[in-house]
Design a protein around this motif. Structure first.
Motif, mmCIF file in Angstrom:
data_model
loop_
_atom_site.group_PDB
_atom_site.id
_atom_site.type_symbol
_atom_site.label_atom_id
_atom_site.label_comp_id
_atom_site.label_asym_id
_atom_site.label_seq_id
_atom_site.Cartn_x
_atom_site.Cartn_y
_atom_site.Cartn_z
ATOM 1 N N LYS A 196 0.832 -1.208 0.000
ATOM 2 C CA LYS A 196 0.000 0.000 0.000
ATOM 3 C C LYS A 196 0.868 1.260 0.000
ATOM 4 N N LEU A 197 1.919 1.249 0.805
ATOM 5 C CA LEU A 197 2.809 2.405 0.851
ATOM 6 C C LEU A 197 3.551 2.574 -0.474
ATOM 7 N N LYS A 198 3.919 1.476 -1.097
ATOM 8 C CA LYS A 198 4.561 1.573 -2.406
ATOM 9 C C LYS A 198 3.607 2.165 -3.444
ATOM 10 N N ASP A 199 2.330 1.804 -3.337
ATOM 11 C CA ASP A 199 1.340 2.394 -4.243
ATOM 12 C C ASP A 199 1.232 3.894 -4.016
ATOM 13 N N GLU A 200 1.255 4.301 -2.732
ATOM 14 C CA GLU A 200 1.213 5.729 -2.414
ATOM 15 C C GLU A 200 2.442 6.430 -2.992
ATOM 16 N N LEU A 201 3.594 5.787 -2.892
ATOM 17 C CA LEU A 201 4.822 6.363 -3.449
ATOM 18 C C LEU A 201 4.720 6.524 -4.969
ATOM 19 N N LYS A 202 4.234 5.482 -5.640
ATOM 20 C CA LYS A 202 4.091 5.559 -7.091
ATOM 21 C C LYS A 202 3.132 6.677 -7.492
ATOM 22 N N LEU A 203 2.023 6.806 -6.712
ATOM 23 C CA LEU A 203 1.047 7.853 -7.005
ATOM 24 C C LEU A 203 1.660 9.234 -6.821
#
Length: 829
Positions: A196-203
């Motif tokens: 989830k945090l990686k998704d936030e980073l990508k976003l």
């Protein structure tokens, strides 16, 4: 040279409109923010030039602007003022600037200009916007739009950094679980949060890239276009934030990689431990049956073959698991010190299994050969009996007939050599090679056992005599031989034990006072001799002067062994004191065990093992007593001294339990009182615990439905302690537990519910009308029953004591009332 200029534009209404006042605080906040934006080439440090355009305003507007600029937060270099264009206001401004200059608190020159053309003499047109006669392209609404987007992006970067830091802190503080399921759940949970945090980073990266594209859009649209200084500054800011985001992501990925590896290694370890516990039970059972006939031995061999085939799968699993453990060690697993001993144990099990199997096949092979010899002898004897029975009595009446019969018998006797028949002595010499004490004892319990079969030799009468004699011999000697074997082993190992203790005291303890070696003694141990060695000298004195001699007196009278242990019941408590000190001793040894002093002492003693191995001898010795007493009891049922042996075994077990309990008890931390004043520790162990506070906050009551707390309980006669078990690695060695005190219950105030619906391993402890309830889950039903029984004894004892006090008070009150009654026939003295 020209000043680098960043325009700060604060729009005021024209003089003809209503006055518009901006609060000083808001004005200062805006100016402070704007002056903090420039960073390219150090523009902000070079300084700022302020241009005040009041051509259409009055002197009052000029004055207000100059007054506010006095609190300008940036590095101010120069102030230009475009005078009001109307004649009267220009004149007033000229006068006012002279009169109020000191009030403006300006530390930089204020230059009054009449027109924009005058301004161009100071500042190049390329640095001015169109409304000031310049050529600098500037769109205020677009600038605000970009700055708002940049600030939102900066806040996103900050928020993500905080989320990553919080998540990293949570990971660092996470305790590794002790079972496969919990480890898998933790790994899955952490991986899900990481994704989830990686998704936030990508976003966030996508957001920054989009913003950068929007700012660069004019250049992208037209090759001849150039970005303005403000746009270039915005590009630099977004690139800096993206770089910061990239650096944060790399740092987070490195930390996650290490944490994820540790969780995966933890899961590997838990699977390894679980598999280890499963294969640990493949060890072959004790072998006692060697058969009583050829067919029986052949059947046993067939059964052993089948058993061996069934054992191949767990055996191969053990070998595979040992190889897997080697792989974990080669891959630098963090728990190498825990894995390596298990690999050694697995290979020992496999070797023992193979050796025991070979040994059993050898014994059965010899037994089969002996039974074949017995059958051959039996057939020969039957042939001899038939020969005797077939002799015609009437033919033996003559000399010739008698000589013929005698020749037939002699020829038959000579055939014994042809059949390689053994004599009784030869047979039993071979027979004894396959007998163990356990098999001999079992033979007494089974009359048809091979050991008691008659050995046929010609004639039959001596064979029957041999049978009875051999039977009586083993009945009289088997138990005595077995007891003598144990007594001899006990005394021999006791002598070795005393010699080892003596060598440690003379070779290490005394050498610490040797002036020739004092420079080699580590500082950490120089004044802590009693910590490293505990009461080892006291243990040596007891065994060397007292216990060894008393055990030697049992050689002729084995039945006195139990009495010997009971007599020294109090003296053996020295082991509890030694075990209490053992954790401190081990910690000190880990700190200084590799010093030259201990190496030199070991060299002088010619010991193959280091000191720490010998410091384990007392712990191993008290356990050895337990094993030997158990062996004695197996074969001494209903014999003289059995009751004392049982009591002696119970005494040794109680000493071991007390020593073990005391080692746990001294590891309690955070308890305000003195645990040694709580009396004898009755029980201790780890449990799952739920709490239910009936009058507490709803959130507290709901806790009983969720994950239990892991608590280590200590039961005393007056109090029950709840502690949290903590394990800490010490320099890569095995974990040493400590118990952090959490709560306590006075046993005089509690009640117990022995059975909880839905789970036979649970019971409840409560008090004050179930205002507070502790639901406790044991690891097994047997453990739960043990605790429930002990708690019931404590509560029953308290109840009986309470009743006794009540009866004594009642009796005292009755006596007092009778003594004071005037109607009684006696008077008080």
């Amino acid at each position: 040279g020209m000043w680098s200029l960043t325009e700060i534009k604060v729009v005021h209404p024209s003089a003809e409109t209503e006055p518009y006042e901006i609060p000083d605080e808001d004005f200062l906040n805006v100016v402070t923010y704007l002056t903090s934006i420039p960073s390219k080439s150090g523009a902000a440090s070079i300084g700022f030039i302020i241009i005040i355009d009041r051509r259409r305003d009055k002197w009052s507007a000029v004055k207000a602007s100059l007054t506010r600029i006095g609190a300008f937060p940036g590095n101010l270099q120069l102030v230009f003022v475009l005078r009001p264009s109307r004649f009267i206001q220009r004149a007033i401004a000229d006068i006012g600037i002279k009169l109020y200059r000191d009030d403006f608190k300006m530390k930089v020159p204020i230059i009054m200009l009449n027109s924009v053309s005058d301004l161009h003499g100071y500042i190049d047109k390329s640095q001015l916007t169109r409304e000031l006669g310049g050529t600098l392209e500037y769109g205020h609404s677009q600038w605000i739009h970009h700055r708002t987007a940049i600030e939102n992006f900066a806040m996103t970067v900050k928020t993500i950094a905080q989320m990553l830091q919080t998540f990293g802190t949570d990971l660092a503080e996470t305790e590794l679980p002790n079972d496969v399921q919990c480890t898998e759940e933790l790994l899955s949970s952490h991986t899900e949060q990481h994704n989830k945090l990686k998704d936030e980073l990508k976003l966030a990266v996508k957001q920054g890239a989009t913003l950068l594209t929007c700012i660069r859009e004019p250049v992208t649209r037209s090759a001849t276009s150039k970005l303005s200084p403000d746009e270039l500054e915005n590009v630099a800011t977004v690139e800096r934030l993206l770089a910061q985001l990239d650096e944060t992501e790399r740092a987070f990925d490195q930390f996650w990689s290490k944490h994820h590896l540790k969780l995966e290694q933890c899961l590997q370890l838990r699977h390894f431990e679980q598999d280890f516990r499963e294969v640990f039970f493949i060890y072959p059972a004790q072998f006692l049956d060697i058969g009583d006939s050829v067919s029986r031995v052949e059947n046993i061999l067939k059964e052993r073959k089948q058993l061996e085939e069934r054992g191949q799968e767990p055996l191969e699993k053990a070998q595979s698991l040992a190889l897997h453990g080697d792989q974990l060690i080669q891959n630098n697993h963090y728990a190498i010190d825990s894995i390596r001993p298990k690999c050694v144990e697995l290979r020992r099990i496999c070797d023992d299994f193979a050796n025991e199997t070979k040994k059993k096949y050898d014994i059965l092979g010899k037994s089969l050969e002996l039974h074949k010899q017995l059958d051959k002898a039996s057939q020969w004897c039957e042939a001899g009996i038939y020969l005797l029975a077939s002799q015609a009595v009437d033919k033996c009446q003559s000399q010739e007939g008698a000589e013929t019969a005698l020749c037939d018998i002699e020829r038959f006797l000579e055939t014994a050599k042809d059949h390689q028949l053994l004599t009784a002595k030869e047979f039993y010499n071979q027979f004894d090679t396959i007998l163990t004490p356990e098999i001999k004892v079992r033979a007494l319990e089974e009359p048809g056992c091979f050991l008691l079969r008659p050995v046929f030799c010609f004639p039959q009468w001596p064979a029957r005599c041999l049978w009875e004699a051999r039977k009586n011999y083993y009945k009289s000697l088997s138990l005595s031989l077995f007891f003598s074997h144990i007594i001899n082993e006990l005394i021999e190992t006791e002598r070795v034990y005393a010699e080892e203790l003596q060598s440690i005291i003379e070779g290490y303890v005394s050498e610490m006072d040797n002036p020739d070696l004092i420079h080699l003694i580590p500082t950490a141990v120089s004044n802590k001799k009693e910590v490293l060695f505990g009461n080892l000298s006291e243990i040596y004195e007891f065994h060397n002067r007292i216990f060894l001699k008393e055990l030697e007196n049992c050689i002729e009278n084995p039945e006195l062994l139990g009495r010997c242990f009971l007599k020294r019941k109090e003296d053996l408590q020295i082991y509890e004191k030694y075990c209490q000190n053992k954790p401190r001793s081990e910690a000190l040894w880990r700190q200084c065990g590799d010093s030259l002093f201990f190496q030199e002492c070991q060299r002088k003693l010619d010991h193959k093992l280091s000191l720490d191995a010998y410091l384990l001898k007392p712990v191993q010795r008290i356990t050895k007593y337990q094993l030997l007493l158990k062996e004695m009891l197996k074969c001494s049922k209903n014999s003289e001294g059995t009751a004392e042996l049982e009591e002696a075994l119970a005494t040794v077990i109680d000493i071991i339990k007390s020593a073990n309990d005391s080692m746990h008890q001294i590891a309690i931390t955070g308890y305000e009182g003195d645990v040694h004043e709580l009396g004898k520790l009755l029980l201790q162990g780890s449990f799952n615990v739920w709490t239910d506070h009936k009058k507490g906050h709803n959130k507290v009551k709901d806790l009983a439905r969720f994950k239990p707390m892991q608590r280590h309980l200590f039961l005393y006669a007056k109090i029950l302690l709840f502690c949290k078990k903590r394990e800490e690695n010490t320099d890569g060695h095995e974990k040493s537990p400590s118990y952090s005190f959490k709560n306590s219950l006075k046993m005089s105030t509690v009640g117990i519910t022995e059975n909880v619906k839905g789970d036979h391993k649970k019971f409840e402890i409560w008090y004050n009308g179930r205002e507070e309830v502790y639901i406790i889950q044991a690891a097994s039903v047997e453990l739960k029953n043990t605790w429930v029984s002990e708690i019931r004894k404590v509560l029953t004892g308290q109840l009986e004591a309470c009743r006794g006090r009540a009866l004594r008070r009642e009796w005292s009150d009755m006596c007092a009332s009778q003594l004071c009654s005037p109607s009684l026939p006696f008077r008080r003295a």
